[in-house]
Design an enzyme around this catalytic site. Structure first.
Site, mmCIF file in Angstrom:
data_model
loop_
_atom_site.group_PDB
_atom_site.id
_atom_site.type_symbol
_atom_site.label_atom_id
_atom_site.label_comp_id
_atom_site.label_asym_id
_atom_site.label_seq_id
_atom_site.Cartn_x
_atom_site.Cartn_y
_atom_site.Cartn_z
ATOM 1 N N ASP A 133 -6.600 -8.599 8.026
ATOM 2 C CA ASP A 133 -5.698 -8.211 6.994
ATOM 3 C C ASP A 133 -4.291 -7.834 7.166
ATOM 4 O O ASP A 133 -3.329 -7.737 6.240
ATOM 5 C CB ASP A 133 -6.256 -6.431 6.876
ATOM 6 C CG ASP A 133 -7.759 -6.562 6.288
ATOM 7 O OD1 ASP A 133 -8.275 -7.718 5.776
ATOM 8 O OD2 ASP A 133 -8.320 -5.657 6.280
ATOM 9 N N GLY A 134 -4.046 -7.717 8.493
ATOM 10 C CA GLY A 134 -2.424 -7.774 8.865
ATOM 11 C C GLY A 134 -1.751 -9.070 8.491
ATOM 12 O O GLY A 134 -0.662 -9.058 8.313
ATOM 13 N N ASN A 204 -0.262 -1.810 1.208
ATOM 14 C CA ASN A 204 -1.335 -0.536 1.421
ATOM 15 C C ASN A 204 -0.969 0.752 1.160
ATOM 16 O O ASN A 204 -1.498 1.446 0.364
ATOM 17 C CB ASN A 204 -1.605 -0.819 2.947
ATOM 18 C CG ASN A 204 -2.777 -1.821 3.298
ATOM 19 O OD1 ASN A 204 -3.455 -2.136 2.206
ATOM 20 N ND2 ASN A 204 -3.192 -1.967 4.391
ATOM 21 N N ASP A 234 0.910 16.817 9.443
ATOM 22 C CA ASP A 234 1.351 15.609 10.181
ATOM 23 C C ASP A 234 2.413 14.843 9.089
ATOM 24 O O ASP A 234 3.357 13.972 9.566
ATOM 25 C CB ASP A 234 0.457 14.906 10.912
ATOM 26 C CG ASP A 234 -0.140 15.489 12.092
ATOM 27 O OD1 ASP A 234 0.574 16.392 12.570
ATOM 28 O OD2 ASP A 234 -1.073 14.973 12.818
#
Length: 361
Positions: A133-134, A204, A234
């Protein structure tokens, strides 16, 4: 004969390129909606399409591969040589480092220097990815706006976005070249920092996160210029349907079918039990602002890439992009998607699988 000799010389001259300007301008594909029964209010990006090349065949393919993997490199060489033999009229383009690595095995391949990155958009008809996917996400970063159709082959760790096995590359690539492939437009977003004129495309998710700063970050979230909430935690993720199975899923967000155009908003470890993930309409404009009273600053990220610090009072604005990713996909999307979430994500898998026994009977 004389004709063959002339064609051979022409081909050799074509390969002896001095500048990328010598690479032919791409053929713009035509997308035909497969379903004629689109409902009212249905967005054109919410359908699957047939890919066709009107009046010509594609002229240039870009092959992008996962780095530092011997099997991937072997597949790249094999596929590039297959293109050279089966469709000699198609230019094979590799990224500079890959081109240098395989210059002896692929003397016919071309490359586009990093200083002329804009030439990808002018010349590339379609893209082949070999990896995970990267690798697929990396393709988006090579094009400023519109991305040509991508056919991804799974050679990575998970491959949720990659429907095709590399062993079947010849069949699938013929379908693309001959205009018989099915294309799924995957919705993208654009993120723009306050005071910046350069939007960044998001495949994404875009997020604001406290990063390495030790204190929680206070972020005000605006929806269409109306304050939605102020979160202490966060960070906050704003994702696409494609990204719903990535970072947002780890933050407790929903799994969204790729044909459901929407924007996912999910908090990252909020100091609250009532801040639940939201699905917003695709027309929504989300603004995330680091609160003036926040104890610390934050960092903006796009698809995992660090896009710089966001100080108190600064913000990012995120909206739908008009340029989706055109992904060559299986003809039966519903079947393929159901298989993927079950086989790859182990969807609703119980602690003891019903087909397994403690004694392997």
């Amino acid at each position: 004969n004389a004709t063959q000799t002339s064609n051979s010389r022409s081909w050799l001259c074509k390969r002896d390129l001095s500048t990328t300007a010598d690479i032919a301008t791409k053929t713009t594909p035509k997308l035909l909606r497969q379903s004629a029964d689109a409902g009212l209010g249905e967005h054109e990006g919410d359908q699957q399409y047939s890919l066709q090349w009107p009046g010509a065949t594609p002229k240039t393919v870009l092959i992008v591969r996962k780095a530092n993997d011997h099997q991937v490199d072997s597949a790249l060489v094999r596929i590039a040589q297959w293109f050279h033999t089966t469709y000699p009229q198609i230019n094979v383009v590799l990224e500079p480092a890959v081109h240098q690595q395989h210059s002896e095995a692929l003397p016919f391949a071309l490359t586009i220097p990093a200083s002329q990155k804009t030439e990808y958009a002018r010349t590339v008809d379609f893209v082949v990815t070999l990896g995970g996917d990267g690798t697929f996400l990396h393709v988006s970063s090579l094009f400023a706006d519109e991305v040509p159709p991508i056919i991804p082959f799974s050679m990575g760790t998970l491959g949720f976005l990659l429907p095709f096995n590399v062993a079947d590359f010849a069949t699938q690539l013929r379908r693309v070249v001959e205009g018989a492939a099915t294309v799924l437009p995957r919705m993208r977003l654009v993120m723009q920092r306050s005071g910046s004129d350069a939007p960044v495309h998001v495949t994404n998710e875009a997020s604001i996160h406290r990063g390495t700063y030790p204190h929680l970050t206070t972020i005000s979230c605006f929806l269409d210029d109306h304050l939605l909430t102020t979160s202490v935690g966060d960070g906050i993720i704003v994702g696409t349907p494609t990204g719903s199975t990535a970072y947002a899923l780890s933050a407790g967000g929903p799994i969204v079918h790729p044909l459901v155009s929407s924007i996912v908003l999910a908090p990252v470890c909020p100091r609250s039990l009532s801040f639940r993930p939201l699905m917003l309409p695709p027309t929504a404009v989300v603004r995330l602002q680091v609160h003036q009273g926040s104890r610390g600053h934050a960092t903006a990220y796009v698809d995992g890439r660090d896009c710089g610090g966001i100080m108190q009072g600064e913000s990012v604005e995120i909206r739908r992009s008009q340029f989706p990713l055109l992904c060559v996909n299986r003809d039966d999307l519903a079947k393929g998607w159901a298989q993927d979430i079950n086989q790859l994500l182990k969807f609703n898998r119980t602690f003891s699988h019903p087909h397994e026994t403690p004694f392997d009977e």
